[in-house]
Design an enzyme around this catalytic site. Structure first.
Site, PDB file in Angstrom:
ATOM      1  N   GLU A  13       0.837  -1.211   0.000  1.00 47.29           N
ATOM      2  CA  GLU A  13       0.000   0.000   0.000  1.00 47.29           C
ATOM      3  C   GLU A  13       0.870   1.259   0.000  1.00 47.29           C
ATOM      4  O   GLU A  13       0.523   2.272  -0.610  1.00 47.29           O
ATOM      5  CB  GLU A  13      -0.925  -0.014   1.216  1.00 47.29           C
ATOM      6  CG  GLU A  13      -1.962  -1.120   1.125  1.00 47.29           C
ATOM      7  CD  GLU A  13      -2.856  -1.188   2.341  1.00 47.29           C
ATOM      8  OE1 GLU A  13      -2.319  -1.486   3.430  1.00 47.29           O
ATOM      9  OE2 GLU A  13      -4.064  -0.948   2.205  1.00 47.29           O
ATOM     10  N   GLU A  66      -3.141  -9.713   3.951  1.00 48.01           N
ATOM     11  CA  GLU A  66      -3.963  -9.372   5.127  1.00 48.01           C
ATOM     12  C   GLU A  66      -5.044 -10.410   5.402  1.00 48.01           C
ATOM     13  O   GLU A  66      -5.358 -10.711   6.548  1.00 48.01           O
ATOM     14  CB  GLU A  66      -4.624  -7.996   4.928  1.00 48.01           C
ATOM     15  CG  GLU A  66      -3.686  -6.811   5.088  1.00 48.01           C
ATOM     16  CD  GLU A  66      -3.038  -6.370   3.779  1.00 48.01           C
ATOM     17  OE1 GLU A  66      -2.975  -7.186   2.824  1.00 48.01           O
ATOM     18  OE2 GLU A  66      -2.577  -5.217   3.722  1.00 48.01           O
TER      19      GLU A  66
HETATM   20  C1  3H9 Z   1      -0.992  -5.103   7.129  1.00 50.70           C
HETATM   21  O1  3H9 Z   1      -0.039  -4.742   6.510  1.00 50.70           O
HETATM   22  C2  3H9 Z   1      -2.239  -4.286   7.329  1.00 50.70           C
HETATM   23  C3  3H9 Z   1      -2.310  -3.078   6.421  1.00 50.70           C
HETATM   24  O2  3H9 Z   1      -3.044  -3.377   5.263  1.00 50.70           O
HETATM   25  C4  3H9 Z   1      -3.088  -1.955   7.044  1.00 50.70           C
HETATM   26  C5  3H9 Z   1      -2.503  -1.267   8.180  1.00 50.70           C
HETATM   27  C6  3H9 Z   1      -3.304  -0.075   8.587  1.00 50.70           C
HETATM   28  N1  3H9 Z   1       4.852  -7.496  11.804  1.00 50.70           N
HETATM   29  O3  3H9 Z   1       8.311 -15.050   8.810  1.00 50.70           O
HETATM   30  P1  3H9 Z   1       9.690 -14.911   9.328  1.00 50.70           P
HETATM   31  C7  3H9 Z   1       8.549 -11.028  12.230  1.00 50.70           C
HETATM   32  S1  3H9 Z   1      -1.035  -6.608   7.927  1.00 50.70           S
HETATM   33  C8  3H9 Z   1       5.600  -7.830  12.866  1.00 50.70           C
HETATM   34  O4  3H9 Z   1      10.211 -15.968  10.214  1.00 50.70           O
HETATM   35  P2  3H9 Z   1      10.768 -15.162   6.667  1.00 50.70           P
HETATM   36  C9  3H9 Z   1       8.267 -12.473  12.590  1.00 50.70           C
HETATM   37  O5  3H9 Z   1       7.377 -12.549  13.676  1.00 50.70           O
HETATM   38  C10 3H9 Z   1       0.575  -7.299   7.601  1.00 50.70           C
HETATM   39  N2  3H9 Z   1       6.539  -8.805  12.832  1.00 50.70           N
HETATM   40  O6  3H9 Z   1      10.731 -14.610   8.154  1.00 50.70           O
HETATM   41  C11 3H9 Z   1       9.644 -12.972  12.930  1.00 50.70           C
HETATM   42  O7  3H9 Z   1       9.961 -12.513  14.223  1.00 50.70           O
HETATM   43  P3  3H9 Z   1      10.875 -13.375  15.207  1.00 50.70           P
HETATM   44  C12 3H9 Z   1       0.654  -7.866   6.235  1.00 50.70           C
HETATM   45  C13 3H9 Z   1       6.705  -9.452  11.691  1.00 50.70           C
HETATM   46  O8  3H9 Z   1      12.011 -14.664   6.109  1.00 50.70           O
HETATM   47  C14 3H9 Z   1      10.525 -12.227  11.934  1.00 50.70           C
HETATM   48  O9  3H9 Z   1       9.768 -11.077  11.529  1.00 50.70           O
HETATM   49  N3  3H9 Z   1       1.921  -8.508   6.060  1.00 50.70           N
HETATM   50  C15 3H9 Z   1       5.956  -9.170  10.546  1.00 50.70           C
HETATM   51  O10 3H9 Z   1      10.473 -16.620   6.673  1.00 50.70           O
HETATM   52  C16 3H9 Z   1      10.896 -13.012  10.708  1.00 50.70           C
HETATM   53  O11 3H9 Z   1       9.701 -13.519  10.107  1.00 50.70           O
HETATM   54  C17 3H9 Z   1       2.125  -9.814   6.299  1.00 50.70           C
HETATM   55  O12 3H9 Z   1       1.211 -10.525   6.663  1.00 50.70           O
HETATM   56  C18 3H9 Z   1       4.989  -8.136  10.628  1.00 50.70           C
HETATM   57  N4  3H9 Z   1       4.240  -7.772   9.580  1.00 50.70           N
HETATM   58  O13 3H9 Z   1       9.538 -14.474   5.943  1.00 50.70           O
HETATM   59  C19 3H9 Z   1       3.511 -10.326   6.055  1.00 50.70           C
HETATM   60  N5  3H9 Z   1       6.341  -9.983   9.549  1.00 50.70           N
HETATM   61  O14 3H9 Z   1      12.207 -13.462  14.523  1.00 50.70           O
HETATM   62  C20 3H9 Z   1       3.929 -11.210   7.172  1.00 50.70           C
HETATM   63  C21 3H9 Z   1       7.314 -10.750  10.043  1.00 50.70           C
HETATM   64  O15 3H9 Z   1      10.861 -12.598  16.469  1.00 50.70           O
HETATM   65  N6  3H9 Z   1       5.291 -11.662   7.088  1.00 50.70           N
HETATM   66  N7  3H9 Z   1       7.543 -10.445  11.340  1.00 50.70           N
HETATM   67  O16 3H9 Z   1      10.168 -14.702  15.327  1.00 50.70           O
HETATM   68  C22 3H9 Z   1       5.697 -12.658   6.257  1.00 50.70           C
HETATM   69  O17 3H9 Z   1       4.951 -13.159   5.447  1.00 50.70           O
HETATM   70  C23 3H9 Z   1       7.104 -13.144   6.387  1.00 50.70           C
HETATM   71  O18 3H9 Z   1       7.578 -12.719   7.637  1.00 50.70           O
HETATM   72  C24 3H9 Z   1       8.089 -12.654   5.302  1.00 50.70           C
HETATM   73  C25 3H9 Z   1       9.505 -13.096   5.700  1.00 50.70           C
HETATM   74  C26 3H9 Z   1       7.701 -13.284   3.963  1.00 50.70           C
HETATM   75  C27 3H9 Z   1       8.067 -11.168   5.194  1.00 50.70           C
END
Ligand code: 3H9
Length: 696
Positions: free
Chosen positions: A105, A125
């Site tokens: 976004e 999301e």
């Molecule tokens: C959103 O964006 C809403 C908006 O539309 C509106 C807002 C108003 N936040 O997965 P990993 C942490 S909703 C906080 O093992 P990878 C995760 O907990 C969001 N923390 O790595 C972990 O922490 P720890 C939409 C986050 O390399 C560490 O990062 N976005 C977030 O296998 C490593 O993560 C998503 O849903 C976060 N957003 O994969 C994307 N993301 O080391 C969610 C990650 O302490 N994320 N962490 O355990 C992912 O899909 C994967 O993390 C990503 C990397 C592909 C990015």
């Protein structure tokens, strides 16, 4: 944490870098820094254009999911992005890697977008029970059209650079130095003197009024019943019909509704529960090559997982025919993954090359990990481990894939119990993400850490569990299965049981699962169970079906019949009659049982057994139980797992219901677990109990 990173100047172009490891989530300090920086560079006469880039492996992975459980903190993302879009100078997004959710976004609020070849752009999301809440539903369709916006936002799967360009979301690809390319382009844009191209000012693409209604109706019923998918469609429909500002406001309201929903809270709970810390590398042994013993469905599934995960594997089976069939299964599954685009050609070729077959156990001599997946019988497994103890080199981790048997008894037979652990894969092993890593009494820290590290390496989730009959998942399954079996004797049909639990959200009903897995498997496992309840009703229906050779799908009959032309599942009056006869024999009077009772008894049996397992230390945390049940047994993710679900019901209500069941059915199975009863009295939750223990 580096709060958003400083703005750097490249001549007359300002470069703002998101730098909030590990994934550049848009935490409050990052939003504040972006807002301040945009204000400053917009006002700075020496700056003619702006580039937004991400440090590390991706641009921005989205909002900071942790903040969703806290009070909102200004500045809010939609306002920051409105200010970004309003900037009077061209703003170019330089995208790479994860560009997800709020990150995508943010890119849409920039005036132009370029990206490198590793781009993964998407709106995940929906997987958190949310909708894009920072203008994505209003901006994306203006670039990519309604169909793409509907598909991307309801599916939540990211796309790569080529489709992103084809859909008009990304304007150009940059090979080589991404930020330098973006800066050069930003400068060109400034030189051209053209006004910034704001996505919100682009024309709204045409749509048919019925389009959104039709799209919603075509979504699977399981998605339509959740809060987020219908609201995503509604937000997009509003974007088609309302002026931009009104559509943004509507989307925000819908986002906040989703955020407050129990479904979103449950999915967010799982998001963090599934991300487990890596094992301490100091204890992890190198695993270059593995052997899998037993070339059946389970063994070949494990071999596929290892090979596609980058680990060389020798599939071992004493019978030529079985080995050939196993190797063929491995190859054809990898071929299919390639055909479906799940593996690219190079990865598929490498995976195929990693697999060998052998007819002799001596093949384990050179490997670093053995996963045994032979027949589920203690004597057979002990014999195999006796040989492994002699043949495997020192330090090789010896894992058994038993789903119920005593790891210590197996370990003792090896003569080197420190090297022995359980690695309980779920079928089909190449698809299911869960592995229970079972700790024997003498398993070494190294063997456990290595099993966990290998599990992570092959893209699965390793959950440590203790050694007890059925470990965590199957032990709970017995409580759940016990109730559905009792209710069949009491008058509920197999299909009524399945329908009620599927309506609750289980991926499949327990009887359909039994037929799929094979009723002979459970029958066999129960024979080996020393402390099985001494109750003639216990699994009576399943046992009777297995005794009659009704093993399920593989024999054409089980709880259901599968002998139609399409082998579809059909209720079988013979089974109803068989159950009636058994009930008569046991003196059970049959009655009508409503779906509510079916769900209550099965799910509360799970919760109560889960609490016992926690008390006994077989599971380390309620989160682990939730991850096991959502990833291994099809528990509905939007309910967060059995223990989180119990928290959302309120534990005192759960205990009251269990006591009511005890009054009705006797307390043989319905004594509330001590931990559950205690937490209920304290007005506490499993989550609070877990947090308290973590705090020391
Ligand atoms: C959103 O964006 C809403 C908006 O539309 C509106 C807002 C108003 N936040 O997965 P990993 C942490 S909703 C906080 O093992 P990878 C995760 O907990 C969001 N923390 O790595 C972990 O922490 P720890 C939409 C986050 O390399 C560490 O990062 N976005 C977030 O296998 C490593 O993560 C998503 O849903 C976060 N957003 O994969 C994307 N993301 O080391 C969610 C990650 O302490 N994320 N962490 O355990 C992912 O899909 C994967 O993390 C990503 C990397 C592909 C990015």
């Amino acid at each position: 944490m580096n709060a958003g990173g400083p703005v750097r100047r490249d001549g007359d172009v300002a470069v703002f870098t998101f730098d909030n490891p590990p994934v550049n989530a848009l935490s409050q300090p990052v939003r504040a820094a972006l807002l301040d920086s945009i204000e400053a560079v917009d006002a700075d006469r020496a700056v003619r254009a702006i580039v937004l880039a991400g440090a590390g492996r991706g641009f921005v992975a989205g909002a900071d999911v942790r903040e969703f459980d806290r009070p909102p903190a200004e500045p809010m993302l939609p306002a920051v992005l409105s200010r970004l879009e309003a900037c009077g100078k061209p703003v170019v997004a330089a995208l790479h890697g994860a560009t997800l959710g709020g990150g995508a976004e943010t890119a849409l609020a920039c005036h132009y977008r370029c990206a490198s070849g590793d781009l993964q752009l998407g709106f995940p999301e929906v997987n958190l029970g949310l909708l894009p809440g920072a203008g994505g539903t209003v901006r994306l369709p203006r670039l990519a059209g309604w169909q793409a916006a509907l598909d991307l936002m309801t599916a939540g799967r990211p796309i790569g650079i080529d489709p992103a360009i084809a859909l008009g979301i990304v304007d150009r690809r940059v090979d080589g130095d991404l930020v330098a390319g973006a800066v050069a382009w930003a400068r060109e844009l400034a030189d051209s003197g053209m006004p910034p191209r704001r996505v919100l000012d682009l024309p709204v693409p045409p749509s048919r009024p019925a389009q959104f209604e039709e799209y919603l109706r075509a979504l699977p019923a399981s998605a339509r019943r959740l809060p987020a998918p219908p609201r995503i469609v509604e937000a997009l429909a509003s974007a088609a019909m309302l002026p931009a500002e009104a559509a943004l406001a509507r989307a925000r309201t819908l986002f906040l509704e989703c955020l407050a929903s129990v479904e979103s809270r449950s999915l967010r709970h799982l998001f963090f529960a599934e991300r487990r810390p890596a094992p301490d590398p100091a204890f992890v042994r190198d695993v270059g090559r593995a052997a899998v013993l037993g070339a059946g469905t389970m063994g070949s599934g494990i071999a596929i997982s290892l090979a596609t995960g980058g680990i060389g594997v020798t599939l071992v089976d004493a019978k030529q025919e079985a080995l050939d069939a196993g190797l063929t299964r491995v190859k054809s599954t990898i071929d299919a993954a390639e055909r479906k685009g799940r593996l690219d050609a190079a990865a598929a070729t490498a995976a195929r090359a990693r697999v060998q077959g052998s007819l002799t156990l001596a093949a384990v001599a050179g490997v670093d990990l053995v996963v045994e997946a032979v027949f589920e019988n203690l004597a057979v497994k002990r014999e195999v481990f006796g040989r492994l103890g002699e043949l495997a080199k020192p330090g090789t981790v010896l894992a058994t894939n038993t789903s119920t048997l005593d790891i210590d008894a197996i370990a003792a037979a090896s003569g080197r119990p420190a090297d022995v652990v359980g690695m309980h894969f779920f079928s089909p092993a190449n698809v299911m993400r869960l592995v229970e890593v079972v700790r024997g009494r003498q398993s070494s820290r190294e063997a456990l850490a290595t099993a966990q590290a290998v599990t992570r390496r092959i893209g699965k989730i390793a959950i440590p569990v203790g050694n007890a009959f059925g470990f965590v998942g199957n032990r709970m399954l017995y409580a759940y299965g016990r109730e559905k079996e009792l209710m069949m004797l009491e008058g509920a049909s197999p299909e009524a049981i399945d329908r009620a639990l599927q309506d609750f959200g289980m991926a499949m009903g327990p009887n359909a699962v039994g037929d799929l897995a094979g009723l002979d498997i459970g029958f066999q496992a129960r024979k080996e169970w020393q402390e099985k309840p001494d109750d003639p009703r216990f699994y009576r229906v399943s046992d009777r079906l297995a005794e009659l050779g009704r093993f399920g799908q593989k024999s054409g009959r089980g709880f259901y019949r599968y002998d139609g032309p399409g082998k579809e599942r059909v209720p079988d009056p013979e089974v109803t009659e068989l159950i009636r006869v058994e009930a008569d024999r046991l003196g059970i009077k049959q009655r009508d049982i409503d779906p509510g009772e079916i769900v209550t008894r099965c799910i509360l049996a799970l919760v109560n057994e889960g609490a016992r397992i926690l008390e006994a230390g077989i599971a380390e945390s309620p989160d682990d139980i939730d991850v096991i049940w959502c990833n291994g047994y099809g528990f509905p993710r939007h309910r967060g797992g059995p223990m989180f679900y119990a928290d959302t019901l309120g534990l005192s209500g759960v205990v009251d219901s269990i006591r009511a069941l005890a009054r009705e059915h006797g307390n043989r199975y319905w004594e509330p677990a001590g931990l559950l009863a205690r937490l209920a009295v304290e007005g506490a939750t499993f989550a609070g109990w877990q947090a308290g223990r973590a705090a020391g």
